[in-house]
Write a protein that holds these residues in place. Structure first.
Motif, PDB file in Angstrom:
ATOM      1  N   ALA C 380       0.937  -1.275   0.022  1.00 39.17           N
ATOM      2  CA  ALA C 380      -0.093   0.036   0.035  1.00 39.17           C
ATOM      3  C   ALA C 380       0.920   1.154   0.022  1.00 39.17           C
ATOM      4  O   ALA C 380       0.455   2.146  -0.762  1.00 39.17           O
ATOM      5  CB  ALA C 380      -0.934  -0.080   1.274  1.00 39.17           C
ATOM      6  N   SER C 381       1.999   1.263   0.916  1.00 38.24           N
ATOM      7  CA  SER C 381       2.979   2.388   0.784  1.00 38.24           C
ATOM      8  C   SER C 381       3.494   2.649  -0.393  1.00 38.24           C
ATOM      9  O   SER C 381       3.775   3.800  -0.878  1.00 38.24           O
ATOM     10  CB  SER C 381       4.021   2.323   1.916  1.00 38.24           C
ATOM     11  OG  SER C 381       4.895   1.266   1.463  1.00 38.24           O
ATOM     12  N   CYS C 382       3.611   1.606  -1.153  1.00 42.02           N
ATOM     13  CA  CYS C 382       4.497   1.620  -2.597  1.00 42.02           C
ATOM     14  C   CYS C 382       3.427   2.437  -3.384  1.00 42.02           C
ATOM     15  O   CYS C 382       3.607   3.400  -4.264  1.00 42.02           O
ATOM     16  CB  CYS C 382       4.737   0.208  -3.198  1.00 42.02           C
ATOM     17  SG  CYS C 382       5.345   0.164  -4.860  1.00 42.02           S
ATOM     18  N   TRP C 383       2.233   2.026  -3.512  1.00 43.22           N
ATOM     19  CA  TRP C 383       1.239   2.913  -4.324  1.00 43.22           C
ATOM     20  C   TRP C 383       0.955   4.071  -4.050  1.00 43.22           C
ATOM     21  O   TRP C 383       0.732   4.975  -4.880  1.00 43.22           O
ATOM     22  CB  TRP C 383      -0.258   1.976  -4.220  1.00 43.22           C
ATOM     23  CG  TRP C 383      -0.250   0.668  -4.876  1.00 43.22           C
ATOM     24  CD1 TRP C 383       0.072  -0.581  -4.735  1.00 43.22           C
ATOM     25  CD2 TRP C 383      -0.623   0.554  -6.385  1.00 43.22           C
ATOM     26  NE1 TRP C 383      -0.074  -1.422  -5.824  1.00 43.22           N
ATOM     27  CE2 TRP C 383      -0.339  -0.670  -6.572  1.00 43.22           C
ATOM     28  CE3 TRP C 383      -0.763   1.569  -7.267  1.00 43.22           C
ATOM     29  CZ2 TRP C 383      -0.656  -1.159  -8.249  1.00 43.22           C
ATOM     30  CZ3 TRP C 383      -1.086   1.390  -8.588  1.00 43.22           C
ATOM     31  CH2 TRP C 383      -0.922  -0.117  -9.028  1.00 43.22           C
ATOM     32  N   LEU C 384       1.037   4.467  -2.543  1.00 47.18           N
ATOM     33  CA  LEU C 384       0.815   5.812  -2.085  1.00 47.18           C
ATOM     34  C   LEU C 384       1.779   6.680  -2.575  1.00 47.18           C
ATOM     35  O   LEU C 384       1.550   7.747  -2.970  1.00 47.18           O
ATOM     36  CB  LEU C 384       0.423   5.637  -0.440  1.00 47.18           C
ATOM     37  CG  LEU C 384      -0.766   5.731   0.166  1.00 47.18           C
ATOM     38  CD1 LEU C 384      -0.793   5.544   1.526  1.00 47.18           C
ATOM     39  CD2 LEU C 384      -1.750   6.842  -0.346  1.00 47.18           C
ATOM     40  N   MET C 385       3.092   6.116  -2.424  1.00 50.59           N
ATOM     41  CA  MET C 385       4.210   6.908  -2.665  1.00 50.59           C
ATOM     42  C   MET C 385       4.211   7.266  -4.337  1.00 50.59           C
ATOM     43  O   MET C 385       4.353   8.324  -4.710  1.00 50.59           O
ATOM     44  CB  MET C 385       5.474   6.277  -2.403  1.00 50.59           C
ATOM     45  CG  MET C 385       5.923   6.719  -0.879  1.00 50.59           C
ATOM     46  SD  MET C 385       7.538   6.269  -0.455  1.00 50.59           S
ATOM     47  CE  MET C 385       7.586   4.703   0.322  1.00 50.59           C
ATOM     48  N   GLY C 436       2.472  16.082  -2.252  1.00 50.47           N
ATOM     49  CA  GLY C 436       3.682  15.972  -1.169  1.00 50.47           C
ATOM     50  C   GLY C 436       3.142  15.212  -0.128  1.00 50.47           C
ATOM     51  O   GLY C 436       3.786  14.371   0.583  1.00 50.47           O
ATOM     52  N   GLY C 437       2.018  15.881   0.481  1.00 46.91           N
ATOM     53  CA  GLY C 437       1.415  15.434   1.787  1.00 46.91           C
ATOM     54  C   GLY C 437       1.104  13.763   1.626  1.00 46.91           C
ATOM     55  O   GLY C 437       1.398  12.994   2.389  1.00 46.91           O
ATOM     56  N   LEU C 438       0.412  13.505   0.429  1.00 44.45           N
ATOM     57  CA  LEU C 438      -0.026  12.026   0.209  1.00 44.45           C
ATOM     58  C   LEU C 438       1.377  11.272   0.143  1.00 44.45           C
ATOM     59  O   LEU C 438       1.467  10.073   0.643  1.00 44.45           O
ATOM     60  CB  LEU C 438      -0.657  12.076  -1.142  1.00 44.45           C
ATOM     61  CG  LEU C 438      -1.374  10.601  -1.577  1.00 44.45           C
ATOM     62  CD1 LEU C 438      -2.521  10.650  -0.321  1.00 44.45           C
ATOM     63  CD2 LEU C 438      -1.787  10.905  -2.947  1.00 44.45           C
ATOM     64  N   PHE C 439       2.308  11.648  -0.631  1.00 41.56           N
ATOM     65  CA  PHE C 439       3.575  10.967  -0.702  1.00 41.56           C
ATOM     66  C   PHE C 439       4.228  10.819   0.698  1.00 41.56           C
ATOM     67  O   PHE C 439       4.749   9.795   1.008  1.00 41.56           O
ATOM     68  CB  PHE C 439       4.547  11.915  -1.640  1.00 41.56           C
ATOM     69  CG  PHE C 439       5.807  11.086  -1.805  1.00 41.56           C
ATOM     70  CD1 PHE C 439       6.037  10.273  -2.709  1.00 41.56           C
ATOM     71  CD2 PHE C 439       6.930  11.221  -0.783  1.00 41.56           C
ATOM     72  CE1 PHE C 439       7.380   9.589  -3.079  1.00 41.56           C
ATOM     73  CE2 PHE C 439       7.912  10.633  -0.982  1.00 41.56           C
ATOM     74  CZ  PHE C 439       8.202   9.787  -2.007  1.00 41.56           C
ATOM     75  N   THR C 440       4.040  11.867   1.528  1.00 42.58           N
ATOM     76  CA  THR C 440       4.656  11.595   3.005  1.00 42.58           C
ATOM     77  C   THR C 440       3.706  10.523   3.619  1.00 42.58           C
ATOM     78  O   THR C 440       4.407   9.896   4.462  1.00 42.58           O
ATOM     79  CB  THR C 440       4.334  12.876   3.593  1.00 42.58           C
ATOM     80  OG1 THR C 440       5.076  13.918   2.784  1.00 42.58           O
ATOM     81  CG2 THR C 440       5.338  13.067   5.308  1.00 42.58           C
ATOM     82  N   LEU C 441       2.405  10.621   3.358  1.00 47.18           N
ATOM     83  CA  LEU C 441       1.786   9.477   4.090  1.00 47.18           C
ATOM     84  C   LEU C 441       2.205   8.263   3.842  1.00 47.18           C
ATOM     85  O   LEU C 441       2.230   7.081   4.501  1.00 47.18           O
ATOM     86  CB  LEU C 441       0.407   9.702   3.870  1.00 47.18           C
ATOM     87  CG  LEU C 441      -0.453  10.676   4.504  1.00 47.18           C
ATOM     88  CD1 LEU C 441      -2.060  10.623   4.181  1.00 47.18           C
ATOM     89  CD2 LEU C 441      -0.571  10.285   5.984  1.00 47.18           C
ATOM     90  N   GLY C 442       2.509   8.039   2.389  1.00 47.40           N
ATOM     91  CA  GLY C 442       3.015   6.640   1.830  1.00 47.40           C
ATOM     92  C   GLY C 442       4.341   6.492   2.716  1.00 47.40           C
ATOM     93  O   GLY C 442       4.567   5.041   3.191  1.00 47.40           O
TER      94      GLY C 442
END
Lengths: 81, 201, 470
Positions: C380-385, C436-442
């Motif tokens: 999931a983190s891979c997809w989010l980033m 960028g915030g979304l990326f940080t969540l990832g």
């Protein structure tokens, strides 16, 4: 005379012919003729020296496609300029 | 390129229809990339000539078409020699194969000597890479091609040395075919380059 | 993990991820400064934040490459690393040098830092990405030499595989091209030549070799496809990368005072640069499709495929967008460059480091793969980033096109001034900050995935044997 030798001599003759045409003559038909000669020579090399006549078709199409694509583009520019 | 994955991952190339791709598959992909690079160069040449027709016509007057003709004949002959080398090894003629390969290398040497004398004359006449778009294309494209002739010669020498050590035979001569295919590609590119740069205009 | 000495990769990976977090923190600061100009001023001016952001990127990728090498080389060479001790010593030297440099950037003004570190003795500072004090650069060379000696001996004494040789070629190239960072001619155009010989010949030359070999290693391990097949792909990809990449340097010589013919050379050869990335994508997808076994570490496969796809998009497609000279005439140094830079670095180099970490870290922690829950979070983190980065790229692309329309395309009287243009683009920059915030969540999810408790202990004899078979 074996096949390779015949093709080699043919290529030499065509080369000299295209040179003589290009430097000795003039006319609207000339550039296209020179390009057509180059296409014939290229295809001879592709089929008999590179032996793509008996290779998987993909490769023959790719390399011949390159030859005709490049020469065709030159022909388009020749007729436009 | 779209069919490449199947080709690269299976041996489906040969057994299917008894068709034969001379040489290693990786070499053929390399050849296709080389052709793509030269193809883009030729296309750029066409565009540049379209943009500056007078400069290109004037430039074409100054280069030595005779040297171009001589080199075409030399490369075609070299290609013929190398094709004979492949025929020879298929018949098991190791020594004949080596001799034809050396003849191919010699044609490359002749080619390079003619090319450098051609460059020498032009540079003596005061032309170089920066004398305008035509001269850039003339010098760069032919020099880029010359580099490929040199690489082709290196490959042929390597194949000839391996052949002399008896590493190829009538049954196994893939290496000879691989080197030959590259050498013919160099020839093919020149066959297109010659009319475009030396004959037309 | 087959060889004890592979474990030295662990501190490199951990430190790489710490620096990655730092990079993203500064990315968020920068993104905010784009819209609120005096955010954190004067403590962290924009130029300093930018320098820290890009330098952290390079250093964490280098840590990642080194970790990957220490993990991969012993396994490929089938012998222990020549000197694990040296690897540990160099780790601390490099980590200390990197940390001190970053502290230096933040603590004192750049000019002061140059003075303290004796830049006047051998001036090398002040160039984008190569801002490090000369003494740090010397440290990097020392670390690189020790590293190459250590790994090189291991490769020489052990089994030589194509993966190993390609990786070594890439690493030697990386070290050699860095030497151009020490030459700082005063003529601006000449200076740019040497600068690009580091920057371009790294990311569009030898780094591609490193990327391809790490990708090949991960795919060999996770798919079980024949080495011969993978090696053939590697050869082709490398030939393409070198043919296009070396003369492709010319696309950086547009409009900087270099001779005009570079417009042609740069355009022609860099138009070929997407090819190796396209092949890499076909390669990765194909190998996974033809896999001989289902490796329990699905997360590593996700990273590997993601890397190949995102690298093609970022380096290939977004690079090609503005590489032709007539296009670049308008887009040179615009937000389009930033869009390309973000997606290419993330897709090609950040993701390959995360792919090898994803594959190697569980093995170094004593299991073939993390449990399903941890992997789910990691995927999931891979997809989010990836989605976060794609959005950043799209918004920056929008900003770039808009910028060109306002500032570059119009005739002289109608073109908007630089700062006025910047204000007009604020909407894009806000959207980019949100992405960028979304990326940080990832990134946070990714880090958390390392600490998911492994209740259902994974390492069975069977699974071990499976990886050993690779």
């Amino acid at each position: 005379m074996n096949r390779l030798t015949a093709i080699w001599i043919g290529l030499l003759v065509l080369t000299v012919a295209s040179y003589v045409l290009g430097h000795g003559m003039s006319g609207a038909w000339l550039p296209l003729t020179v390009l057509a000669l180059a296409a014939v020579k290229g295809q001879l090399v592709i089929d008999h020296f590179m032996e793509l006549a008996h290779a998987p078709r993909l490769f023959r199409y790719a390399v011949s496609g390159w030859l005709f694509g490049v020469l065709g583009l030159m022909a388009v520019f020749e007729t436009v300029v | 390129m779209s069919a490449s994955p199947d080709v690269l991952t299976s041996q489906a190339v040969e057994p299917a229809e008894a068709k034969h791709l001379p040489g290693d598959l990786a070499m053929w992909f390399f050849i296709l990339v080389e052709l793509a690079a030269f193809g883009l160069l030729f296309a750029s040449f066409a565009i540049a000539r379209f943009l500056e027709p007078e400069a290109f016509a004037a430039g074409a007057e100054t280069i030595h078409a005779g040297a171009g003709l001589a080199n075409t004949l030399v490369l075609l002959t070299g290609s013929f020699f190398v094709a004979r080398a492949v025929t020879a090894i298929r018949a098991g003629g190791v020594e004949r194969c080596v001799n034809w390969l050396w003849a191919g290398v010699a044609s490359g040497v002749v080619y390079a000597v003619i090319k450098f004398s051609e460059y020498g004359q032009l540079i003596g006449d005061g032309y170089n890479l920066r004398s305008g778009t035509f001269y850039f294309f003339y010098f760069f494209t032919t020099f880029f091609h010359l580099m490929h002739v040199v690489l082709g010669m290196i490959i042929l020498v390597a194949v000839a040395l391996r052949c002399r050590r008896g590493l190829y035979s009538a049954a196994d001569h893939r290496g000879v075919e691989t080197g030959a295919s590259y050498w013919h590609m160099v020839d093919l590119v020149w066959l297109v380059l010659f009319p475009i740069v030396y004959v037309l205009l | 993990m087959k060889y004890k000495s592979q474990a030295v990769a662990k501190p490199y990976f951990v430190f790489a991820l710490i620096l990655f977090v730092g990079q993203i923190v500064f990315g968020l600061i920068l993104g905010t400064q784009y819209v609120i100009g005096d955010f954190l001023f004067p403590a962290i001016p924009f130029n300093v934040a930018r320098m820290v952001h890009t330098n952290l990127l390079i250093v964490w990728l280098l840590f990642g490459f080194m970790g990957a090498t220490y993990y991969l080389v012993p396994e490929e060479s089938q012998r222990e690393l020549h000197s694990p001790l040296l690897a540990w010593v160099l780790f601390w030297v490099f980590a200390a040098a990197g940390t001190l440099t970053i502290i230096g950037y933040l603590a004192v003004p750049y000019a002061k830092l140059a003075e303290i570190t004796g830049n006047h003795l051998l001036p090398t500072m002040g160039r984008e990405f190569l801002e490090q004090p000369t003494i740090t650069k010397i440290g990097i060379v020392v670390v690189a030499l020790g590293f190459l000696y250590n790994v090189g001996l291991t490769v020489l004494k052990g089994r030589k595989t194509v993966v190993n040789i390609v990786l070594m070629t890439g690493l030697v190239g990386l070290a050699v091209f860095f030497l151009f960072a020490f030459y700082n001619p005063s003529a601006l155009t000449l200076d740019k030549y040497f600068w690009w010989w580091v920057v371009h010949l790294w990311v569009e030359g030898v780094w591609e070799l490193i990327l391809a070999s790490i990708l090949a290693f991960v795919l060999i391990k996770t798919t079980g496809v024949d080495r011969e097949v993978i090696e053939k792909w590697l050869y082709v990809i490398i030939a393409m990368a070198l043919i296009s990449g070396i003369i492709g340097t010319g696309h950086h010589y547009f409009y900087i005072g270099a001779p005009e013919y570079w417009l042609w050379l740069g355009s022609v050869f860099s138009a070929l640069e997407p090819l190796p990335f396209f092949m890499m994508m076909l390669f990765a997808i194909n190998m996974v499709r033809r896999r001989r076994r289902n490796h329990p570490n699905r997360a590593a496969t996700t990273w590997a495929i993601g890397c190949a796809v995102m690298a093609f998009l970022g380096a290939g497609v977004w690079g090609f967008l503005h590489t032709l000279a007539p296009v670049n005439y308008y887009t040179h140094g615009s937000q389009l460059t930033a869009a390309h830079g973000h997606l290419a670095f993330f897709g090609a180099y950040a993701m390959i480091v995360m792919a090898i970490i994803s594959y190697a870290m569980p093995l170094m922690r004593g299991r073939v793969a993390n449990n399903a829950q941890a992997q789910k979070l990691e995927i999931a983190s891979c997809w989010l980033m990836s989605i976060g980065m794609l959005l950043i790229t799209l918004f920056l692309t929008g900003a770039g096109v808009h910028q060109v329309m306002l500032q570059r395309w119009p005739e002289s009287g109608e073109a908007l001034a630089f700062m006025a243009t910047h204000d007009a683009l604020a909407g894009w920059f806000w959207a980019r900050l949100a992405a960028g915030g979304l990326f940080t969540l990832g990134l946070i999810a990714y880090l958390v995935s390392f600490f998911v408790p492994q209740r259902e202990v994974a390492p069975t004899e069977d699974a071990e044997a499976q990886t050993a078979a690779a």
